[in-house]
Design a protein around this motif. Structure first.
Motif, PDB file in Angstrom:
ATOM      1  N   THR A 199     -11.552 -49.420 -45.011  1.00 36.87           N
ATOM      2  CA  THR A 199     -11.589 -49.467 -43.547  1.00 36.87           C
ATOM      3  C   THR A 199     -10.213 -49.787 -42.988  1.00 36.87           C
ATOM      4  N   LEU A 200      -9.539 -50.763 -43.580  1.00 41.05           N
ATOM      5  CA  LEU A 200      -8.205 -51.155 -43.113  1.00 41.05           C
ATOM      6  C   LEU A 200      -7.178 -50.062 -43.401  1.00 41.05           C
ATOM      7  N   GLN A 201      -7.284 -49.432 -44.551  1.00 44.63           N
ATOM      8  CA  GLN A 201      -6.336 -48.366 -44.897  1.00 44.63           C
ATOM      9  C   GLN A 201      -6.508 -47.139 -44.004  1.00 44.63           C
ATOM     10  N   GLU A 202      -7.756 -46.809 -43.718  1.00 39.32           N
ATOM     11  CA  GLU A 202      -8.030 -45.643 -42.877  1.00 39.32           C
ATOM     12  C   GLU A 202      -7.897 -45.959 -41.393  1.00 39.32           C
ATOM     13  N   LYS A 203      -7.833 -47.248 -41.090  1.00 39.61           N
ATOM     14  CA  LYS A 203      -7.742 -47.746 -39.709  1.00 39.61           C
ATOM     15  C   LYS A 203      -8.952 -47.352 -38.862  1.00 39.61           C
ATOM     16  N   LYS A 204     -10.088 -47.264 -39.545  1.00 36.62           N
ATOM     17  CA  LYS A 204     -11.336 -46.983 -38.823  1.00 36.62           C
ATOM     18  C   LYS A 204     -12.522 -47.333 -39.721  1.00 36.62           C
ATOM     19  N   GLY A 205     -13.624 -47.697 -39.081  1.00 31.64           N
ATOM     20  CA  GLY A 205     -14.855 -47.926 -39.819  1.00 31.64           C
ATOM     21  C   GLY A 205     -15.532 -46.607 -40.144  1.00 31.64           C
ATOM     22  N   PHE A 206     -16.290 -46.578 -41.220  1.00 33.37           N
ATOM     23  CA  PHE A 206     -16.964 -45.349 -41.616  1.00 33.37           C
ATOM     24  C   PHE A 206     -18.272 -45.672 -42.331  1.00 33.37           C
ATOM     25  N   LYS A 207     -19.144 -44.692 -42.366  1.00 31.75           N
ATOM     26  CA  LYS A 207     -20.397 -44.795 -43.096  1.00 31.75           C
ATOM     27  C   LYS A 207     -20.620 -43.470 -43.813  1.00 31.75           C
ATOM     28  N   VAL A 208     -21.362 -43.513 -44.896  1.00 33.53           N
ATOM     29  CA  VAL A 208     -21.656 -42.295 -45.643  1.00 33.53           C
ATOM     30  C   VAL A 208     -22.883 -41.626 -45.019  1.00 33.53           C
ATOM     31  N   GLY A 209     -22.719 -40.418 -44.524  1.00 36.60           N
ATOM     32  CA  GLY A 209     -23.815 -39.714 -43.865  1.00 36.60           C
ATOM     33  C   GLY A 209     -24.322 -40.501 -42.672  1.00 36.60           C
ATOM     34  N   GLU A 210     -25.624 -40.743 -42.655  1.00 38.82           N
ATOM     35  CA  GLU A 210     -26.233 -41.517 -41.572  1.00 38.82           C
ATOM     36  C   GLU A 210     -26.049 -43.017 -41.755  1.00 38.82           C
ATOM     37  N   GLY A 211     -25.570 -43.425 -42.926  1.00 35.95           N
ATOM     38  CA  GLY A 211     -25.332 -44.860 -43.168  1.00 35.95           C
ATOM     39  C   GLY A 211     -26.597 -45.684 -43.276  1.00 35.95           C
ATOM     40  N   LEU A 212     -27.697 -45.073 -43.682  1.00 35.23           N
ATOM     41  CA  LEU A 212     -28.993 -45.753 -43.678  1.00 35.23           C
ATOM     42  C   LEU A 212     -29.399 -46.298 -45.045  1.00 35.23           C
ATOM     43  N   THR A 213     -28.582 -46.069 -46.047  1.00 32.08           N
ATOM     44  CA  THR A 213     -28.945 -46.530 -47.388  1.00 32.08           C
ATOM     45  C   THR A 213     -28.963 -48.053 -47.469  1.00 32.08           C
ATOM     46  N   LEU A 214     -29.844 -48.555 -48.343  1.00 33.04           N
ATOM     47  CA  LEU A 214     -30.036 -50.000 -48.483  1.00 33.04           C
ATOM     48  C   LEU A 214     -29.727 -50.455 -49.908  1.00 33.04           C
TER      49      LEU A 214
END
Length: 349
Positions: A199-214
């Motif tokens: 997140t810090l390297q890319e300078k943005k938050g991200f999630k994989v696909g819908e980000g719904l995995t648990l």
């Protein structure tokens, strides 16, 4: 005579914290640790002067076999997959007599539960499937051979059957582990810190696909308490623990959604001025894999379980929650990337 413990992975994250907890709780135990070289040995010796060291690695079959032969309990933290090392440890333990069996406590991991998403290549989607180690023990110990860690799990499960009454086994299967370790070497976990780092390297938050995995999760200190309780049970002749075909222990204290974890990290990083926005971007499984090896698995697959056995039989009672460490993890990764200074650097100017 003092119980003899042989521990691998002493300078690793899990093994180091487990060693710390074991020494603190039972200074009377005679503990031997496998270390690769004098540098690693020095790390262990500087923190645990009473620990005996043997030098070798997971390919040192003769050393592993000999130390397992001497030990009452083998705590194998160094690898969840190395078949050569496991077979050597089993051969050593198999020399024990039926009236004094040797105990093997193996470290696996709930990546083994991700086989469904890996086979279907479904990443970022939620799953309702929850495994458990009590009513669902038969399912857990007969997962597909394609599942991660399964080959090593099968060696452990077969060891007691092949060497009945001479070898007793337990598999500890941790989920996403978090928190700062207390061992002499690596004190950093993987999934949450690497998510913060990217997140810090890319300078943005991200999630994989819908980000719904648990994923279920556990603090490393709580995990070490489970290992400790199993060692204590083994030393007492098995105690209230179940072993062998029912010796499978999940360790968890709740679950998190990876998209939510991404949001918490982004919000903390934005508040500290480390990234310009706390908005979350959706990325593909391939992109996650480029950001971090197996990123699609670490943040995009489901791994859900219930740790019933340790709570019910061992009185294990984890207390920590993952949300409490987010700010600390962001600080740690920012310092590691040179984005901020630690306290010592600030003092020295």
């Amino acid at each position: 005579m003092a119980p003899k413990i042989f521990l691998t992975g002493a300078t690793g994250y899990i093994g180091g914290d487990s060693l710390f907890n074991l020494v603190e709780s039972h200074p009377e135990y005679e503990i031997t640790c496998l270390v690769r070289n004098s540098e690693k040995g020095g790390q262990v010796a500087s923190q645990f002067a009473s620990v005996r060291l043997v030098y070798g690695d997971l390919a040192s079959e003769q050393i592993l076999e000999e130390e397992a032969q001497k030990a009452d309990v083998v705590l194998h933290h160094a690898s969840a997959d190395d078949e050569v090392a496991l077979n050597a440890l089993v051969r050593g333990l198999a020399t024990h007599s039926p009236d004094h069996p040797g105990y093997l406590i193996q470290t696996s991991g709930t990546g083994i539960l991700c086989f469904g998403d890996l086979e279907r290549k479904t990443f970022g989607e939620a799953s309702t499937k929850v495994f458990d180690d009590w009513d669902g023990i038969a399912e857990v110990t007969s997962l597909p051979d394609t599942a991660p860690h399964r080959k090593a799990d099968k060696i452990v499960l077969a060891a007691a059957a092949d060497h009945e009454s001479r070898v007793r086994t337990a598999i500890v299967c941790p989920p996403c582990i978090y928190g700062k370790g207390r061992g002499p070497g690596n004190q950093r976990s993987i999934q949450v810190p690497d998510l913060a780092k990217c997140t810090l390297q890319e300078k943005k938050g991200f999630k994989v696909g819908e980000g719904l995995t648990l994923w279920t999760n556990i603090h490393v200190h709580d995990l070490s308490d489970c290992y400790l309780k199993l060692v204590e049970a083994a030393v007492s002749g098995g105690g209230k623990a179940t072993w062998d075909k029912e010796g499978y222990y999940f360790t968890e204290n709740g679950q998190h959604v990876w998209g939510h974890m991404s949001k918490l990290i982004a919000e903390d990083a934005k508040k500290k001025g480390l990234i310009p926005s706390d908005e979350i971007t959706s990325i593909s499984a391939d992109e996650a894999g480029r950001l971090r090896q197996y990123g699609f698995l670490l943040w995009g697959a489901n791994s859900r379980c219930m740790a019933i056995r340790a709570r019910k039989l061992l009185g294990w009672s984890p207390t920590k929650v993952i949300e409490d460490v987010v700010s600390e993890v962001v600080d740690m990764e920012a310092r590691s990337l040179g984005l901020t200074q630690g306290h010592a650097a600030k003092v020295t100017g």
